[in-house]
Design an enzyme around this catalytic site. Sequence first.
Site, PDB file in Angstrom:
ATOM      1  N   ASP A 203       0.685  -1.174  -0.205  1.00 38.06           N
ATOM      2  CA  ASP A 203       0.017   0.151  -0.059  1.00 38.06           C
ATOM      3  C   ASP A 203       0.779   1.053   0.103  1.00 38.06           C
ATOM      4  O   ASP A 203       2.155   1.141   1.202  1.00 38.06           O
ATOM      5  CB  ASP A 203      -1.388   0.528   1.640  1.00 38.06           C
ATOM      6  CG  ASP A 203      -1.615  -0.704   1.221  1.00 38.06           C
ATOM      7  OD1 ASP A 203      -1.877  -1.824   0.339  1.00 38.06           O
ATOM      8  OD2 ASP A 203      -3.103  -1.390   1.914  1.00 38.06           O
TER       9      ASP A 203
ATOM     10  N   SER B 176       7.979   5.175   5.217  1.00 37.79           N
ATOM     11  CA  SER B 176       9.252   3.974   5.193  1.00 37.79           C
ATOM     12  C   SER B 176       8.592   4.258   3.493  1.00 37.79           C
ATOM     13  O   SER B 176       8.109   4.404   2.472  1.00 37.79           O
ATOM     14  CB  SER B 176       9.289   2.713   4.945  1.00 37.79           C
ATOM     15  OG  SER B 176       9.725   3.096   6.240  1.00 37.79           O
TER      16      SER B 176
END
Length: 290
Positions: free
Chosen positions: A109, A249
């Site tokens: 995602d 991240s």
Amino acid sequence: MHLVADRNGKIIEENSIQDRLLAWLYGHAVGRIVLKPLILKPFSQLGGKIMDSRASALFVPILIRCQSIDMSEYEQKKYSSYNDFFTRKLAAGSRQIDLSKNAWISPCDSRLSVYKIDDACEFSIKHTRYTVKSLLRDGRLASRYAGGYVWIFRLCVDDYHRYIYVDHGKASINRRIEGVFHTVNPIANEICPIYKENTREYCLLKSANFGTVLQMEVGALLVGRIENRPGGTYVCRGEEKGHFAFGGSTVILLTQKGQVLPNGDLLRYSRSGIETKVSLGERIGVKRRR
């Protein structure tokens, strides 16, 4: 601020607290003074212990409410710490992995940007500019992806932070590239940049359908950690490769010339500086016909 489109063409502006904080830390003299001790190993270790503590679980309901996270998509459990929540797992059936042979899928995602790899190709990851060569620190390996595509999947704090392999194949062991950080003189002009690279890991996947794919994970500033499963084995499409501990991240894929054709909307938005929101397992391209 980021412009983000969904797959239906709706474009919104995203300007999260996290983005504003990072912009201040990297872009201002006072921010760089604050930042320098934060990236030291003892601070990262302390931050990790705090995020793993039971007391940190008190922040979980606040994040869920502030980020409007739909918890029906995840396993129902009581979280023992903030990091336990951050690395939460999806409930069965929450994501569908496209298993079609010719489907090129998203490993996570995220907000996605796609760029053609050529001599002019530069891209930004966590406020640092890279070429494929500087990203890999290996010119010979970088040359294998000339003419292909770089796929940059930017995860935000509210995203699902586990990621998968995008195809069947033999995965190499993970190679780690340590990050570096050097601040300019904090008295200098505030527009003067800092030089930094985040820690990252990558493996090469000799895939069944898309040539040799390079998959890289980029760790977050401060207490972000990359926690990959051991490589050197045969893997399957949709198999979990690893997850990030606390911190927004990035996952990066490199595909070789003539292997993958990105969906047109992704290329069109990327050329305009707009990211596209994609889901784990979703089709984002197809195998290029020869």
